[in-house]
Write a protein that holds these residues in place. Structure first.
Motif, PDB file in Angstrom:
ATOM      1  N   ILE A  13       0.854  -1.186   0.000  1.00  0.00           N
ATOM      2  CA  ILE A  13       0.000   0.000   0.000  1.00  0.00           C
ATOM      3  C   ILE A  13       0.889   1.235   0.000  1.00  0.00           C
ATOM      4  O   ILE A  13       1.745   1.396   0.863  1.00  0.00           O
ATOM      5  N   SER A  14       0.693   2.113  -0.987  1.00  0.00           N
ATOM      6  CA  SER A  14       1.473   3.337  -1.092  1.00  0.00           C
ATOM      7  C   SER A  14       0.827   4.491  -0.336  1.00  0.00           C
ATOM      8  O   SER A  14       1.513   5.325   0.240  1.00  0.00           O
ATOM      9  N   SER A  15      -0.501   4.563  -0.366  1.00  0.00           N
ATOM     10  CA  SER A  15      -1.231   5.652   0.283  1.00  0.00           C
ATOM     11  C   SER A  15      -2.671   5.205   0.459  1.00  0.00           C
ATOM     12  O   SER A  15      -3.149   4.347  -0.286  1.00  0.00           O
ATOM     13  N   TYR A  16      -3.348   5.791   1.441  1.00  0.00           N
ATOM     14  CA  TYR A  16      -4.758   5.476   1.615  1.00  0.00           C
ATOM     15  C   TYR A  16      -5.485   6.630   2.275  1.00  0.00           C
ATOM     16  O   TYR A  16      -4.879   7.509   2.888  1.00  0.00           O
ATOM     17  N   LEU A  17      -6.804   6.610   2.131  1.00  0.00           N
ATOM     18  CA  LEU A  17      -7.675   7.600   2.758  1.00  0.00           C
ATOM     19  C   LEU A  17      -8.940   6.891   3.205  1.00  0.00           C
ATOM     20  O   LEU A  17      -9.554   6.162   2.425  1.00  0.00           O
ATOM     21  N   VAL A  18      -9.308   7.077   4.465  1.00  0.00           N
ATOM     22  CA  VAL A  18     -10.539   6.512   5.012  1.00  0.00           C
ATOM     23  C   VAL A  18     -11.448   7.684   5.363  1.00  0.00           C
ATOM     24  O   VAL A  18     -11.054   8.569   6.132  1.00  0.00           O
ATOM     25  N   HIS A  19     -12.660   7.695   4.787  1.00  0.00           N
ATOM     26  CA  HIS A  19     -13.589   8.802   5.023  1.00  0.00           C
ATOM     27  C   HIS A  19     -14.947   8.265   5.422  1.00  0.00           C
ATOM     28  O   HIS A  19     -15.627   7.616   4.631  1.00  0.00           O
ATOM     29  N   GLN A  20     -15.331   8.512   6.662  1.00  0.00           N
ATOM     30  CA  GLN A  20     -16.640   8.099   7.169  1.00  0.00           C
ATOM     31  C   GLN A  20     -17.549   9.312   7.170  1.00  0.00           C
ATOM     32  O   GLN A  20     -17.151  10.400   7.582  1.00  0.00           O
ATOM     33  N   GLU A  21     -18.776   9.149   6.689  1.00  0.00           N
ATOM     34  CA  GLU A  21     -19.709  10.272   6.583  1.00  0.00           C
ATOM     35  C   GLU A  21     -21.090   9.846   7.061  1.00  0.00           C
ATOM     36  O   GLU A  21     -21.531   8.725   6.814  1.00  0.00           O
ATOM     37  N   THR A  22     -21.762  10.760   7.744  1.00  0.00           N
ATOM     38  CA  THR A  22     -23.133  10.530   8.190  1.00  0.00           C
ATOM     39  C   THR A  22     -24.057  11.452   7.403  1.00  0.00           C
ATOM     40  O   THR A  22     -23.775  12.642   7.258  1.00  0.00           O
ATOM     41  N   THR A  23     -25.131  10.883   6.870  1.00  0.00           N
ATOM     42  CA  THR A  23     -26.110  11.684   6.129  1.00  0.00           C
ATOM     43  C   THR A  23     -27.483  11.482   6.749  1.00  0.00           C
ATOM     44  O   THR A  23     -27.741  10.491   7.429  1.00  0.00           O
TER      45      THR A  23
END
Length: 199
Positions: A39-49
């Motif tokens: 893995i070179s890079s990652y992004l984890v994005h949790q969102e509530t709608t």
């Protein structure tokens, strides 16, 4: 979370666990899609709608490997007709070769642009990535400069790649997530340069 440089599956798993959103399910889906690649890079994005009277959560995980861009998205679902009280979740992954990515767009919203200092985090970042799987077509009737013309000139329009769009904001996600989104966008942009070595 976003990381650049060498990282491990455990780092990614820890970031998914910190998001607090079905970490076992999300981790398994992501790790299965990434496979043995580093893995070179990652992004984890949790969102509530908010949807009518319901609160829905979803998480998007973006992973960059030396050869691929992996997208995982997990959504909560309401129970079906046979089991309305049973919560459900849907998780999907897509793996895209880096040479297929044709667009990485980073839109930044900054406050007080007249006094902007380089290096200051924007208030909001929208990361849009296109690889040709989804195209948005905007059409409108075509015309000519003659105001008395009644001929049918057909249609004119534009096609825009719109495969993935992810918005993070300082107010909603915190400054760390905004910074991480910028780091991931930079790593992905650099990885898709055809004459540059892959990360």
């Amino acid at each position: 979370m976003a990381k650049t440089g060498t990282t491990t599956t455990q780092d990614l798993r820890s970031a998914i666990e910190r998001s607090g959103y079905y970490p076992a399910l999300v981790s398994e889906a992501v790790e299965s899609a990434v496979g043995p690649e580093p893995i070179s890079s990652y992004l984890v994005h949790q969102e509530t709608t908010f949807d009518a009277n319901e609160v829905r959560r979803h998480v998007t995980v973006l992973v960059l490997t030396p050869t691929r861009f992996v997208v995982s998205h997990t959504d909560e679902q309401t129970g079906d007709a046979s089991s309305p009280a049973v919560p459900l979740a849907t998780t999907s992954t897509e793996s895209v070769r880096l040479d297929r990515i044709n667009s990485v767009v980073v839109s930044r919203m900054v406050a007080n642009p007249e006094t902007y200092t380089p290096g200051t985090l924007p208030r909001e970042v929208v990361l849009t990535i296109g690889w040709g799987a989804v195209q948005r077509l905007d059409l409108e009737p075509a015309g000519c400069s003659d105001p008395n013309c009644e001929a049918d000139h057909g249609y004119t329009g534009s096609a825009t790649a719109d495969d993935l769009s992810l918005r993070v904001s300082e107010a909603g996600d915190g400054p760390e997530t905004v910074a991480q989104a910028l780091l991931f966008a930079r790593a992905l942009s650099e990885a898709t340069v055809t004459d540059a070595p892959r990360v």
